[in-house]
Design a protein around this motif. Structure first.
Motif, PDB file in Angstrom:
ATOM      1  N   GLY A  59       0.840  -1.190   0.000  1.00 36.52           N
ATOM      2  CA  GLY A  59       0.000   0.000   0.000  1.00 36.52           C
ATOM      3  C   GLY A  59       0.872   1.236   0.000  1.00 36.52           C
ATOM      4  N   GLY A  60       0.260   2.348   0.271  1.00 34.27           N
ATOM      5  CA  GLY A  60       1.002   3.599   0.382  1.00 34.27           C
ATOM      6  C   GLY A  60       1.784   3.938  -0.858  1.00 34.27           C
ATOM      7  N   GLU A  61       3.104   4.036  -0.690  1.00 36.41           N
ATOM      8  CA  GLU A  61       3.962   4.448  -1.797  1.00 36.41           C
ATOM      9  C   GLU A  61       3.957   3.447  -2.953  1.00 36.41           C
ATOM     10  OE1 GLU A  61       6.309   4.367   1.243  1.00 36.41           O
ATOM     11  OE2 GLU A  61       5.589   6.326   1.886  1.00 36.41           O
ATOM     12  N   THR A  62       3.767   2.179  -2.654  1.00 36.63           N
ATOM     13  CA  THR A  62       3.726   1.172  -3.712  1.00 36.63           C
ATOM     14  C   THR A  62       2.574   1.455  -4.676  1.00 36.63           C
ATOM     15  OG1 THR A  62       4.611  -0.467  -2.183  1.00 36.63           O
ATOM     16  CG2 THR A  62       3.575  -1.303  -4.181  1.00 36.63           C
ATOM     17  N   LEU A  63       1.442   1.864  -4.133  1.00 39.35           N
ATOM     18  CA  LEU A  63       0.285   2.150  -4.983  1.00 39.35           C
ATOM     19  C   LEU A  63       0.502   3.390  -5.842  1.00 39.35           C
ATOM     20  CD1 LEU A  63      -2.733   1.282  -2.673  1.00 39.35           C
ATOM     21  CD2 LEU A  63      -1.759  -0.038  -4.545  1.00 39.35           C
ATOM     22  N   TYR A  64       1.342   4.325  -5.375  1.00 42.41           N
ATOM     23  CA  TYR A  64       1.635   5.516  -6.182  1.00 42.41           C
ATOM     24  C   TYR A  64       2.339   5.138  -7.482  1.00 42.41           C
ATOM     25  CZ  TYR A  64       0.508   8.432  -2.156  1.00 42.41           C
ATOM     26  OH  TYR A  64      -0.123   9.054  -1.107  1.00 42.41           O
ATOM     27  N   ILE A  65       3.005   4.009  -7.487  1.00 40.40           N
ATOM     28  CA  ILE A  65       3.681   3.530  -8.695  1.00 40.40           C
ATOM     29  C   ILE A  65       2.809   2.503  -9.420  1.00 40.40           C
ATOM     30  CG2 ILE A  65       5.674   2.223  -9.549  1.00 40.40           C
ATOM     31  CD1 ILE A  65       7.236   3.501  -7.192  1.00 40.40           C
ATOM     32  N   MET A  66       2.210   1.580  -8.671  1.00 39.01           N
ATOM     33  CA  MET A  66       1.456   0.477  -9.277  1.00 39.01           C
ATOM     34  C   MET A  66       0.204   0.932 -10.024  1.00 39.01           C
ATOM     35  SD  MET A  66       3.258  -2.140  -8.745  1.00 39.01           S
ATOM     36  CE  MET A  66       2.152  -3.380  -9.305  1.00 39.01           C
ATOM     37  N   VAL A  67      -0.548   1.867  -9.438  1.00 41.04           N
ATOM     38  CA  VAL A  67      -1.801   2.284 -10.074  1.00 41.04           C
ATOM     39  C   VAL A  67      -1.538   2.999 -11.406  1.00 41.04           C
ATOM     40  CG1 VAL A  67      -3.852   3.747  -9.852  1.00 41.04           C
ATOM     41  CG2 VAL A  67      -3.163   2.260  -7.958  1.00 41.04           C
ATOM     42  N   PRO A  68      -0.677   4.026 -11.443  1.00 39.51           N
ATOM     43  CA  PRO A  68      -0.426   4.651 -12.754  1.00 39.51           C
ATOM     44  C   PRO A  68       0.198   3.687 -13.764  1.00 39.51           C
ATOM     45  CG  PRO A  68       0.356   6.079 -10.993  1.00 39.51           C
ATOM     46  CD  PRO A  68      -0.022   4.768 -10.371  1.00 39.51           C
ATOM     47  N   ALA A  69       1.092   2.823 -13.311  1.00 42.56           N
ATOM     48  CA  ALA A  69       1.712   1.862 -14.230  1.00 42.56           C
ATOM     49  C   ALA A  69       0.667   0.903 -14.790  1.00 42.56           C
ATOM     50  CB  ALA A  69       2.819   1.091 -13.526  1.00 42.56           C
ATOM     51  N   THR A  70      -0.235   0.428 -13.962  1.00 43.88           N
ATOM     52  CA  THR A  70      -1.283  -0.484 -14.405  1.00 43.88           C
ATOM     53  C   THR A  70      -2.253   0.213 -15.351  1.00 43.88           C
ATOM     54  OG1 THR A  70      -1.081  -1.746 -12.346  1.00 43.88           O
ATOM     55  CG2 THR A  70      -3.096  -2.070 -13.625  1.00 43.88           C
ATOM     56  N   VAL A  71      -2.604   1.456 -15.036  1.00 47.59           N
ATOM     57  CA  VAL A  71      -3.491   2.225 -15.923  1.00 47.59           C
ATOM     58  C   VAL A  71      -2.820   2.426 -17.286  1.00 47.59           C
ATOM     59  CG1 VAL A  71      -4.559   4.489 -16.286  1.00 47.59           C
ATOM     60  CG2 VAL A  71      -4.794   3.334 -14.084  1.00 47.59           C
TER      61      VAL A  71
END
Length: 111
Positions: A59-71
């Protein structure tokens, strides 16, 4: 369920999705059906991936990278994939700057 218990579930679901996607989009011949199902399939798969990332404790910082990359990956997958009406081939364009005009299998003009 903790992350260690969740990983086999994630791996199993991912394998089933991969098999369904392969059979539907690479072995199937119905271009209209492929077009209808491609966008929801890719979006649902991306959302499921983000859900697993969250559920496994990232969560947290990981999602800042994972969500845009996945989108971005989802967008590129949708944009770069075409289906030939004549033969049903799934055409994945490797060159994002130029869209293919003709099917690489039968030579028909693509929509």
């Amino acid at each position: 369920m903790n992350a260690d218990e969740m990983f086999p579930v994630f791996f199993g679901i991912w394998g089933v999705l991969g098999l369904i996607g392969f059979v539907m989009f690479f072995l199937g011949k119905d271009a209209q059906l492929k077009r209808k199902l491609w966008k929801p399939f890719v979006i649902a798969t991306g959302a499921l991936f983000i859900g697993f990332v969250c559920f496994m404790g990232f969560g947290g910082e990981t999602l800042y990278i994972m969500v845009p990359a996945t989108v971005l990956i989802t967008f590129l997958n949708i944009r770069s994939t075409k289906f030939c009406d004549a033969c049903g081939k799934t055409i994945i364009n490797q060159n994002f700057l130029v869209e293919p005009e003709f099917c690489s299998k039968c030579g028909e003009k693509l929509q």
